[in-house]
Design a protein around this motif. Structure first.
Motif, PDB file in Angstrom:
ATOM      1  N   ALA A 151       0.831  -1.209   0.000  1.00 19.08           N
ATOM      2  CA  ALA A 151       0.000   0.000   0.000  1.00 19.08           C
ATOM      3  C   ALA A 151       0.863   1.255   0.000  1.00 19.08           C
ATOM      4  O   ALA A 151       0.585   2.216  -0.725  1.00 19.08           O
ATOM      5  CB  ALA A 151      -0.940  -0.003   1.201  1.00 19.08           C
ATOM      6  N   GLN A 152       1.926   1.252   0.795  1.00 17.31           N
ATOM      7  CA  GLN A 152       2.789   2.415   0.895  1.00 17.31           C
ATOM      8  C   GLN A 152       3.615   2.637  -0.364  1.00 17.31           C
ATOM      9  O   GLN A 152       3.690   3.751  -0.879  1.00 17.31           O
ATOM     10  CB  GLN A 152       3.736   2.264   2.100  1.00 17.31           C
ATOM     11  N   SER A 153       4.234   1.600  -0.867  1.00 16.93           N
ATOM     12  CA  SER A 153       5.166   1.772  -1.987  1.00 16.93           C
ATOM     13  C   SER A 153       4.445   2.021  -3.305  1.00 16.93           C
ATOM     14  O   SER A 153       4.918   2.803  -4.140  1.00 16.93           O
ATOM     15  CB  SER A 153       6.079   0.555  -2.113  1.00 16.93           C
ATOM     16  N   LEU A 154       3.305   1.373  -3.514  1.00 20.66           N
ATOM     17  CA  LEU A 154       2.559   1.550  -4.757  1.00 20.66           C
ATOM     18  C   LEU A 154       1.518   2.656  -4.666  1.00 20.66           C
ATOM     19  O   LEU A 154       0.876   2.971  -5.656  1.00 20.66           O
ATOM     20  CB  LEU A 154       1.873   0.241  -5.162  1.00 20.66           C
ATOM     21  N   LYS A 155       1.342   3.242  -3.470  1.00 19.37           N
ATOM     22  CA  LYS A 155       0.266   4.212  -3.250  1.00 19.37           C
ATOM     23  C   LYS A 155      -1.040   3.603  -3.745  1.00 19.37           C
ATOM     24  O   LYS A 155      -1.713   4.122  -4.630  1.00 19.37           O
ATOM     25  CB  LYS A 155       0.561   5.526  -3.973  1.00 19.37           C
ATOM     26  N   PRO A 184      12.310   6.907  -4.626  1.00 18.11           N
ATOM     27  CA  PRO A 184      13.428   7.166  -5.542  1.00 18.11           C
ATOM     28  C   PRO A 184      13.118   8.316  -6.503  1.00 18.11           C
ATOM     29  O   PRO A 184      11.949   8.665  -6.715  1.00 18.11           O
ATOM     30  CB  PRO A 184      13.532   5.843  -6.318  1.00 18.11           C
ATOM     31  N   ARG A 185      14.134   8.914  -7.053  1.00 14.25           N
ATOM     32  CA  ARG A 185      13.977   9.872  -8.139  1.00 14.25           C
ATOM     33  C   ARG A 185      13.957   9.091  -9.445  1.00 14.25           C
ATOM     34  O   ARG A 185      14.824   8.260  -9.687  1.00 14.25           O
ATOM     35  CB  ARG A 185      15.125  10.869  -8.158  1.00 14.25           C
ATOM     36  N   ASP A 286      -6.170  15.877 -31.619  1.00 16.07           N
ATOM     37  CA  ASP A 286      -5.396  15.018 -32.522  1.00 16.07           C
ATOM     38  C   ASP A 286      -4.182  15.797 -33.017  1.00 16.07           C
ATOM     39  O   ASP A 286      -4.109  16.237 -34.163  1.00 16.07           O
ATOM     40  CB  ASP A 286      -6.282  14.577 -33.700  1.00 16.07           C
ATOM     41  N   VAL A 287      -3.218  15.997 -32.113  1.00 13.61           N
ATOM     42  CA  VAL A 287      -1.980  16.704 -32.442  1.00 13.61           C
ATOM     43  C   VAL A 287      -0.820  15.876 -31.893  1.00 13.61           C
ATOM     44  O   VAL A 287      -1.013  15.013 -31.026  1.00 13.61           O
ATOM     45  CB  VAL A 287      -1.954  18.126 -31.816  1.00 13.61           C
ATOM     46  N   PRO A 288       0.402  16.086 -32.408  1.00 14.53           N
ATOM     47  CA  PRO A 288       1.553  15.378 -31.840  1.00 14.53           C
ATOM     48  C   PRO A 288       1.608  15.582 -30.323  1.00 14.53           C
ATOM     49  O   PRO A 288       1.490  16.709 -29.836  1.00 14.53           O
ATOM     50  CB  PRO A 288       2.744  16.028 -32.540  1.00 14.53           C
ATOM     51  N   THR A 289       1.779  14.498 -29.587  1.00 13.47           N
ATOM     52  CA  THR A 289       1.653  14.546 -28.122  1.00 13.47           C
ATOM     53  C   THR A 289       2.807  13.819 -27.447  1.00 13.47           C
ATOM     54  O   THR A 289       3.169  12.708 -27.833  1.00 13.47           O
ATOM     55  CB  THR A 289       0.313  13.913 -27.680  1.00 13.47           C
ATOM     56  N   VAL A 290       3.359  14.470 -26.433  1.00 13.02           N
ATOM     57  CA  VAL A 290       4.374  13.862 -25.564  1.00 13.02           C
ATOM     58  C   VAL A 290       3.724  13.656 -24.199  1.00 13.02           C
ATOM     59  O   VAL A 290       3.132  14.580 -23.646  1.00 13.02           O
ATOM     60  CB  VAL A 290       5.610  14.772 -25.419  1.00 13.02           C
ATOM     61  N   GLN A 291       3.816  12.440 -23.662  1.00 10.86           N
ATOM     62  CA  GLN A 291       3.238  12.167 -22.341  1.00 10.86           C
ATOM     63  C   GLN A 291       4.347  11.771 -21.377  1.00 10.86           C
ATOM     64  O   GLN A 291       5.154  10.885 -21.667  1.00 10.86           O
ATOM     65  CB  GLN A 291       2.184  11.062 -22.414  1.00 10.86           C
ATOM     66  N   VAL A 292       4.345  12.442 -20.219  1.00  8.62           N
ATOM     67  CA  VAL A 292       5.342  12.193 -19.182  1.00  8.62           C
ATOM     68  C   VAL A 292       4.626  11.683 -17.931  1.00  8.62           C
ATOM     69  O   VAL A 292       3.707  12.338 -17.427  1.00  8.62           O
ATOM     70  CB  VAL A 292       6.133  13.475 -18.840  1.00  8.62           C
ATOM     71  N   ASP A 293       5.045  10.524 -17.435  1.00  8.75           N
ATOM     72  CA  ASP A 293       4.393   9.947 -16.264  1.00  8.75           C
ATOM     73  C   ASP A 293       5.359   8.976 -15.597  1.00  8.75           C
ATOM     74  O   ASP A 293       6.129   8.296 -16.289  1.00  8.75           O
ATOM     75  CB  ASP A 293       3.103   9.217 -16.663  1.00  8.75           C
ATOM     76  N   VAL A 294       5.308   8.895 -14.265  1.00 12.46           N
ATOM     77  CA  VAL A 294       6.152   7.917 -13.578  1.00 12.46           C
ATOM     78  C   VAL A 294       5.641   6.501 -13.790  1.00 12.46           C
ATOM     79  O   VAL A 294       6.382   5.529 -13.636  1.00 12.46           O
ATOM     80  CB  VAL A 294       6.230   8.212 -12.062  1.00 12.46           C
ATOM     81  N   LEU A 307       5.793  10.677 -28.339  1.00 13.83           N
ATOM     82  CA  LEU A 307       6.980  10.368 -27.543  1.00 13.83           C
ATOM     83  C   LEU A 307       6.552  10.048 -26.110  1.00 13.83           C
ATOM     84  O   LEU A 307       6.086  10.930 -25.383  1.00 13.83           O
ATOM     85  CB  LEU A 307       7.960  11.545 -27.534  1.00 13.83           C
ATOM     86  N   PRO A 308       6.690   8.794 -25.670  1.00 12.39           N
ATOM     87  CA  PRO A 308       6.398   8.444 -24.272  1.00 12.39           C
ATOM     88  C   PRO A 308       7.640   8.611 -23.413  1.00 12.39           C
ATOM     89  O   PRO A 308       8.733   8.174 -23.799  1.00 12.39           O
ATOM     90  CB  PRO A 308       5.989   6.971 -24.370  1.00 12.39           C
ATOM     91  N   ILE A 309       7.500   9.235 -22.239  1.00 12.75           N
ATOM     92  CA  ILE A 309       8.629   9.423 -21.341  1.00 12.75           C
ATOM     93  C   ILE A 309       8.226   9.011 -19.936  1.00 12.75           C
ATOM     94  O   ILE A 309       7.333   9.619 -19.334  1.00 12.75           O
ATOM     95  CB  ILE A 309       9.115  10.891 -21.327  1.00 12.75           C
ATOM     96  N   GLN A 310       8.885   8.000 -19.415  1.00 14.02           N
ATOM     97  CA  GLN A 310       8.627   7.570 -18.039  1.00 14.02           C
ATOM     98  C   GLN A 310       9.634   8.253 -17.133  1.00 14.02           C
ATOM     99  O   GLN A 310      10.826   7.945 -17.138  1.00 14.02           O
ATOM    100  CB  GLN A 310       8.720   6.054 -17.909  1.00 14.02           C
ATOM    101  N   ALA A 311       9.125   9.200 -16.334  1.00 12.63           N
ATOM    102  CA  ALA A 311      10.005   9.969 -15.455  1.00 12.63           C
ATOM    103  C   ALA A 311       9.169  10.836 -14.537  1.00 12.63           C
ATOM    104  O   ALA A 311       7.990  11.086 -14.786  1.00 12.63           O
ATOM    105  CB  ALA A 311      10.952  10.858 -16.270  1.00 12.63           C
ATOM    106  N   ASP A 312       9.789  11.312 -13.445  1.00  6.03           N
ATOM    107  CA  ASP A 312       9.164  12.348 -12.627  1.00  6.03           C
ATOM    108  C   ASP A 312       9.081  13.627 -13.458  1.00  6.03           C
ATOM    109  O   ASP A 312      10.020  13.975 -14.192  1.00  6.03           O
ATOM    110  CB  ASP A 312      10.007  12.634 -11.378  1.00  6.03           C
ATOM    111  N   VAL A 313       7.975  14.343 -13.306  1.00  8.08           N
ATOM    112  CA  VAL A 313       7.787  15.573 -14.079  1.00  8.08           C
ATOM    113  C   VAL A 313       8.870  16.594 -13.759  1.00  8.08           C
ATOM    114  O   VAL A 313       9.444  17.219 -14.660  1.00  8.08           O
ATOM    115  CB  VAL A 313       6.388  16.162 -13.820  1.00  8.08           C
TER     116      VAL A 313
END
Length: 579
Positions: A151-155, A184-185, A286-294, A307-313
């Motif tokens: 519960a804590q680590s995955l929220k 973690p960062r 419907d436009v070019p889209t970049v999504q950033v999410d952890v 462009l998919p980016i997995q990272a902290d904003v």
């Protein structure tokens, strides 16, 4: 110690201070173990007695969302813990770290169609990331530890099913210590940063759409927006995190939205989605889209991603900023101009010169409430029209919080969430913005607030109708049916329950009554009789919606409802400025 006492000891070690629930036979060993801790003032756990287990889960969800700490709810076997499921779905979808203790029938009776038999380990699997049953004392502490850490680590939500007889048994395994792991960062890949920089430098018009994932990254997002001269729209859950002190703000998109966010995203040639899993794909352009999410699994499931980016904003913004060229402000200025016009012509129009207008404008009530509330007030909003009024008129200020059932969309969430908020923050102003439909569904939680003497201010928008459902029917071309609620004096009910309460029918009394309620030291309720025909206009109205609304009006008139159709038109157009 017995197994129940071991569980409670592990919860204390993990920093848990409260359990929300209702006592019951199979749960009694756990409740007694809580009693023996002496309560939070003695370093133990408080038992927060609610009137419905659904409210227990909603309260725990609110507690966890606001504090970021593990919150716990509990229900006895069968119907008791089954009631938790709606609030647990809300917690799971809201990424709230909640542990639910689902006590169970005697283990020897499982599978025999025993009295009150259900199977919590199966029932709760869909609304949790950890769901296990304790079968032996040897197994118990490991299950408890796994549930807490998940519960804590995955929220997320963990559910432990605990048969009553196992709770009574002596422990046979040592109690593990809980040592929390640091968050973690999550930094972006160098290749992603380089590719994003090229895309941003090439685009002429960049728009930013921010969600709750930008929490803690306010300054980084605005620094990037300034370099790009990008308008910044937000989702409802992202409002708290990004709207305040934001010169690039262009409002919120979606059916409940306002301002120029929807049009600003559509007119961009590159959309930057930051920390949002916004579910309504019809509002995404419907436009070019970049999504950033952890959460990598959330990327690309709503719209096609370039462009998919997995990272902290915050990490992404800091990494890409040095590589981004300064853009001119033509796109930003035109979008901000459109936003100001929309806010003046629709959103703000309903709050000016209405002090003498009856029935009372709900927008006016929300506007006054925003002016009077503390700068660090916590607002909880019922699903439906209360979501609209709080989204449009409550300013976050960077210090306030606004929560609701924004992803699960359950009715009746506001009051029990306010119970959780007031319990977690005893010195903070907590305001439940409740609809008459939502309040009546879990009306018993007024008794919970009074029982614990929680200083919650409940503001009831009583329009004697299920307003959002009514709007949905009209947009679908259906005359409203089954949405009306007979008149109930909620202020009278609250007074009988021990609340300070008043009913407001004259708009001139709105400000003074709200002031009195907010200054009351204890539970207070203000019931405002608002215009039942006040509807929310979305920021972007489609042709299908217009056709549906016109069709519904025609059906209403042909069925003899000419007066209601005229009243609805008058209510929603009387205050819009004419050119």
């Amino acid at each position: 110690m017995n197994v129940a006492e071991q569980l409670v000891a592990q919860l204390v070690d993990a920093g848990v201070k409260r359990i929300y629930g209702i006592v019951g036979d199979s749960l009694n060993p756990v409740v007694d173990a809580v009693r023996k801790t002496g309560g939070s003032k003695k370093g133990g756990i408080d038992w927060i007695h609610v009137r419905h287990e659904e409210a227990a889960a909603f309260a725990a969800s609110a507690d966890a969302q606001l504090t970021g700490e593990l919150a716990v709810c509990a229900g006895s076997c069968g119907p008791g813990n089954l009631h938790l499921i709606n609030g647990l779905f809300d917690a799971w979808r809201s990424s709230a770290p909640v542990l639910a203790i689902a006590s169970h029938i005697p283990s020897v009776q499982i599978g025999s169609h025993y009295f009150q038999e259900t199977h919590p380990d199966r029932l709760f699997a869909e609304c949790s990331d950890y769901c296990e049953m304790v079968s032996t004392p040897d197994q118990a502490p490991r299950v408890f530890a796994d549930a807490i850490r998940t519960a804590q680590s995955l929220k997320s939500v963990s559910v432990v099913t605990l048969p009553g007889d196992v709770s009574h048994e002596e422990t046979t395994a040592p109690t593990p210590r809980y040592i929390p792991a640091r968050r973690p960062r999550m930094v972006p890949a160098d290749e992603d940063v380089a590719q994003l920089a090229k895309m941003l430098n090439k685009a002429k018009k960049v728009a930013i759409f921010a969600g709750i994932g930008v929490t803690g990254a306010h300054s980084e997002v605005l620094e990037l927006a300034a370099r790009l001269n990008a308008p910044v729209g937000h989702s409802l859950r992202g409002k708290d995190a990004i709207q305040y002190d934001n010169p690039f703000d262009v409002g919120m998109t979606g059916l409940l939205g306002y301002g120029a966010a929807a049009e600003g995203m559509k007119d961009a040639d590159l959309l930057l989605m930051l920390g949002t899993d916004f579910p309504y794909d019809q509002f995404l352009p419907d436009v070019p889209t970049v999504q950033v999410d952890v959460r990598g699994h959330a990327i690309g499931r709503r719209t096609q991603i370039t462009l998919p980016i997995q990272a902290d904003v915050a990490e992404l913004c800091r990494a890409v900023l040095p590589l981004v060229e300064q853009k001119n402000d033509r796109f930003l200025k035109s979008t901000l101009k459109r936003h100001r016009k929309l806010m003046t012509s629709t959103v703000n129009a309903y709050t000016k010169n209405v002090e003498n207008m009856k029935p009372i404008h709900p927008e006016f009530v929300a506007h006054v409430l925003n002016e009077l509330a503390d700068k660090d007030a916590v607002f909880t909003a019922d699903t439906g029209m209360c979501n609209v009024w709080t989204a449009r008129y409550i300013d976050p200020l960077g210090t306030r919080r606004l929560i609701g059932s924004f992803l699960h969309g359950s009715m009746a969430n506001a009051l029990p969430q306010a119970v959780g908020a007031a319990t977690a923050y005893p010195g903070r102003q907590v305001i439940s913005v409740s609809g008459d439909g939502g309040l009546s569904m879990l009306l018993g939680e007024l008794m919970t607030a009074r029982c614990h003497d929680l200083p919650i201010t409940v503001v009831v928008f009583n329009n004697a109708t299920l307003g959002m459902v009514k709007l949905e029917m009209l947009v679908d071309g259906l005359p409203d049916f089954g949405t009306d609620v007979h008149d109930v004096n909620y202020a009278g009910i609250a007074k009988a329950a021990g609340f300070w309460s008043k009913r407001v029918v004259d708009p001139k009394d709105v400000r003074s009554t709200l002031q009195e309620a907010l200054s009351h030291n204890g539970p207070a309720l203000v019931e405002v009789l608002t215009d039942p025909n006040a509807l929310s206009l979305p920021p972007k109205i489609t042709g299908e919606q217009l056709i549906g609304f016109a069709t519904a009006m025609s059906k209403m008139v042909m069925s003899g409802g000419m007066g209601e159709a005229i009243s609805m038109a008058t209510s929603n157009m009387r205050n819009i400025p004419r050119p």
